[in-house]
Design a protein around this motif. Structure first.
Motif, PDB file in Angstrom:
ATOM      1  N   MET A   1       0.719  -1.060   0.123  1.00 17.70           N
ATOM      2  CA  MET A   1      -0.058   0.077  -0.074  1.00 17.70           C
ATOM      3  C   MET A   1       0.910   1.162  -0.038  1.00 17.70           C
ATOM      4  SD  MET A   1      -2.956  -1.108   0.159  1.00 17.70           S
ATOM      5  CE  MET A   1      -4.326  -0.061   0.836  1.00 17.70           C
ATOM      6  N   ILE A   2       0.437   2.189  -0.614  1.00 18.96           N
ATOM      7  CA  ILE A   2       0.970   3.624  -0.685  1.00 18.96           C
ATOM      8  C   ILE A   2       0.093   4.655  -0.040  1.00 18.96           C
ATOM      9  CG2 ILE A   2       1.903   5.385  -2.139  1.00 18.96           C
ATOM     10  CD1 ILE A   2       2.227   3.318  -4.504  1.00 18.96           C
ATOM     11  N   TYR A   3       0.811   5.320   1.066  1.00 23.45           N
ATOM     12  CA  TYR A   3      -0.117   6.079   1.861  1.00 23.45           C
ATOM     13  C   TYR A   3       0.252   7.634   1.149  1.00 23.45           C
ATOM     14  CZ  TYR A   3      -1.641   8.884   5.917  1.00 23.45           C
ATOM     15  OH  TYR A   3      -2.023   9.968   6.553  1.00 23.45           O
ATOM     16  N   ASN A   4      -0.712   8.497   1.035  1.00 28.01           N
ATOM     17  CA  ASN A   4      -0.711   9.891   0.618  1.00 28.01           C
ATOM     18  C   ASN A   4      -1.020  10.632   1.830  1.00 28.01           C
ATOM     19  OD1 ASN A   4      -1.196  12.375  -0.376  1.00 28.01           O
ATOM     20  ND2 ASN A   4      -2.013  11.519  -2.353  1.00 28.01           N
ATOM     21  N   ALA A   5       0.130  11.295   2.060  1.00 27.87           N
ATOM     22  CA  ALA A   5       0.004  12.230   3.549  1.00 27.87           C
ATOM     23  C   ALA A   5      -1.063  13.568   3.303  1.00 27.87           C
ATOM     24  CB  ALA A   5       1.240  12.690   3.918  1.00 27.87           C
ATOM     25  N   LYS A   6      -1.204  13.904   2.054  1.00 32.20           N
ATOM     26  CA  LYS A   6      -1.969  14.985   1.647  1.00 32.20           C
ATOM     27  C   LYS A   6      -3.573  14.466   1.660  1.00 32.20           C
ATOM     28  CE  LYS A   6       1.089  17.628  -1.192  1.00 32.20           C
ATOM     29  NZ  LYS A   6       1.476  18.475  -2.397  1.00 32.20           N
ATOM     30  N   LYS A   8      -4.494  11.559   3.174  1.00 33.69           N
ATOM     31  CA  LYS A   8      -4.658  10.757   4.136  1.00 33.69           C
ATOM     32  C   LYS A   8      -5.190   9.228   3.641  1.00 33.69           C
ATOM     33  CE  LYS A   8      -4.116  14.123   7.682  1.00 33.69           C
ATOM     34  NZ  LYS A   8      -4.551  15.094   8.525  1.00 33.69           N
ATOM     35  N   THR A   9      -5.009   9.039   2.521  1.00 28.83           N
ATOM     36  CA  THR A   9      -5.477   7.817   2.182  1.00 28.83           C
ATOM     37  C   THR A   9      -4.512   6.628   1.558  1.00 28.83           C
ATOM     38  OG1 THR A   9      -5.698   8.635  -0.367  1.00 28.83           O
ATOM     39  CG2 THR A   9      -7.545   8.922   1.020  1.00 28.83           C
ATOM     40  N   PHE A  10      -4.813   5.492   1.570  1.00 26.47           N
ATOM     41  CA  PHE A  10      -4.021   4.348   1.056  1.00 26.47           C
ATOM     42  C   PHE A  10      -4.394   3.870  -0.293  1.00 26.47           C
ATOM     43  CE2 PHE A  10      -3.434   4.146   5.646  1.00 26.47           C
ATOM     44  CZ  PHE A  10      -2.050   3.830   5.765  1.00 26.47           C
ATOM     45  N   THR A  11      -3.496   3.630  -1.060  1.00 29.35           N
ATOM     46  CA  THR A  11      -3.674   2.923  -2.401  1.00 29.35           C
ATOM     47  C   THR A  11      -3.000   1.928  -2.673  1.00 29.35           C
ATOM     48  OG1 THR A  11      -2.244   4.537  -3.516  1.00 29.35           O
ATOM     49  CG2 THR A  11      -4.564   5.040  -3.779  1.00 29.35           C
ATOM     50  N   PRO A  12      -3.606   0.705  -3.327  1.00 31.48           N
ATOM     51  CA  PRO A  12      -2.608  -0.456  -3.668  1.00 31.48           C
ATOM     52  C   PRO A  12      -1.348  -0.221  -4.542  1.00 31.48           C
ATOM     53  CG  PRO A  12      -5.051  -0.764  -4.008  1.00 31.48           C
ATOM     54  CD  PRO A  12      -4.730   0.762  -3.962  1.00 31.48           C
ATOM     55  N   LYS A  13      -0.319  -0.701  -4.241  1.00 31.35           N
ATOM     56  CA  LYS A  13       0.848  -0.932  -5.081  1.00 31.35           C
ATOM     57  C   LYS A  13       0.602  -1.654  -6.393  1.00 31.35           C
ATOM     58  CE  LYS A  13       4.928   0.162  -2.153  1.00 31.35           C
ATOM     59  NZ  LYS A  13       6.038  -0.702  -1.854  1.00 31.35           N
ATOM     60  N   SER A  14       0.767  -1.406  -7.519  1.00 28.62           N
ATOM     61  CA  SER A  14       0.536  -2.137  -8.565  1.00 28.62           C
ATOM     62  C   SER A  14       1.868  -3.138  -8.917  1.00 28.62           C
ATOM     63  CB  SER A  14       0.368  -1.210  -9.937  1.00 28.62           C
ATOM     64  OG  SER A  14       1.573  -0.429 -10.048  1.00 28.62           O
TER      65      SER A  14
END
Length: 73
Positions: A1-6, A8-14
């Motif tokens: 997972m990649i966390y976006n601090a701006k 504040k969400t997680f997205t799966p790594k491809s």
């Protein structure tokens, strides 16, 4: 997972795979060789130790009392 601090969400790594892919990769050698994984010597050692970690009961009593005191705060 990649966390976006701006955001504040997680997205799966491809391209990394999921849990099922990891399970398949880790078990593939056993399927090919038609064998079972060996028992973990370390896990067996610790499971047979029970609660005796090689420290005195007075130390464990002090440790457990400190844990209880910490969790009350």
């Amino acid at each position: 997972m990649i966390y976006n601090a701006k955001t504040k969400t997680f997205t799966p790594k491809s391209g990394v795979g999921n849990e099922q892919d990891a399970f398949t990769r880790s078990n593939a050698p056993y399927e090919v060789g038609q064998t079972l994984p060996e028992e973990s010597v370390v896990a067996d050692y610790f499971s047979n130790m029970g609660n005796n970690l090689g420290v005195s009961s007075a130390y464990m009593d002090t440790y457990n009392a400190a844990k209880i005191k910490f969790h009350k705060h």
